[in-house]
Motif scaffolding. Sequence first.
Motif, PDB file in Angstrom:
ATOM      1  N   ILE A 159       0.851  -1.180   0.000  1.00 50.37           N
ATOM      2  CA  ILE A 159       0.000   0.000   0.000  1.00 50.37           C
ATOM      3  C   ILE A 159       0.890   1.234   0.000  1.00 50.37           C
ATOM      4  N   THR A 160       0.731   2.086  -0.989  1.00 47.82           N
ATOM      5  CA  THR A 160       1.527   3.298  -1.118  1.00 47.82           C
ATOM      6  C   THR A 160       0.596   4.511  -1.120  1.00 47.82           C
ATOM      7  N   PRO A 161       1.145   5.726  -0.935  1.00 44.93           N
ATOM      8  CA  PRO A 161       0.292   6.924  -0.984  1.00 44.93           C
ATOM      9  C   PRO A 161      -0.481   7.061  -2.291  1.00 44.93           C
ATOM     10  N   SER A 162       0.051   6.472  -3.375  1.00 48.57           N
ATOM     11  CA  SER A 162      -0.625   6.574  -4.669  1.00 48.57           C
ATOM     12  C   SER A 162      -1.528   5.378  -4.953  1.00 48.57           C
ATOM     13  N   GLY A 163      -1.628   4.441  -3.994  1.00 55.40           N
ATOM     14  CA  GLY A 163      -2.500   3.289  -4.189  1.00 55.40           C
ATOM     15  C   GLY A 163      -1.781   1.963  -3.968  1.00 55.40           C
TER      16      GLY A 163
END
Length: 263
Positions: A159-163
């Motif tokens: 899971i990353t800040p961009s999705g």
Amino acid sequence: MAKVRPGAAANPAPPTVQRVRLRFAKRGRLRFLSHRDVARSFERAVRRAGIPVSHSHGFSPHPRLSWVGAAPTGSASEAEYLEIGLTRELDPEVVRAALDSALPDGLDVLQAVVATPPGLPERIDAGLWRLVVAGLSVAEVEGAVARLLAEEALVVTRITPSGRREIDVRAALVALSVEPGDGAAPDGATPRTAGAESDCAILTAVVRQTTPTVRPDDVLSALTVVAGLTPPVPVKATRLAQGLLDDGGNLADPLGAVPVTRV
């Protein structure tokens, strides 16, 4: 305001006449610094130490510090690298000692050399990691590692800040081995399972740099996916080396020293 001639910088700065490459360590509690925190620490240290660092042009000049392959937040490292542009030539050891004195304990500058082609990004394509897995037996960890290495592909989700991102850990994993540890839980943590005090395994991983980069927690996620391996206490990860991986499994030191042999 003075008028800027066409083709000229709005705020010209002294030119860069020398570049120095540094290897530094991120140790102890400072492993929890983010990359931006580390960068700010070095920018302040450059000013404190009086290093004649070159700056970018324009109305908001910033020091010319170039970074490559920063370790993720929470991971320790003995092999972080940056390059500093200087406005006058200095002995690299003078730069190393001055910066090391100006930085807090835990950010330790270990080595400095004059930069020569090729650039740092062309000198690094893999890393060597050490992961201390407390609270699990060596046999458990060995079984999980064998199952992971038997896979042709093993995709985990990050899971990353961009999705959400799908990452093939097995494709980036060059080698993964296990050896017994000393049984100590990392950073004084107490194992949560009965009898786990004497259980500790050391994972040594060689990982190619990919996009996105496979991190230690991705390797642990892959072991969980393939074998249900779940350490009862946080795993302490330390990057021991970075460099170009050769056919013999060695990592060539980006600063030009003797290659670091893969375990």
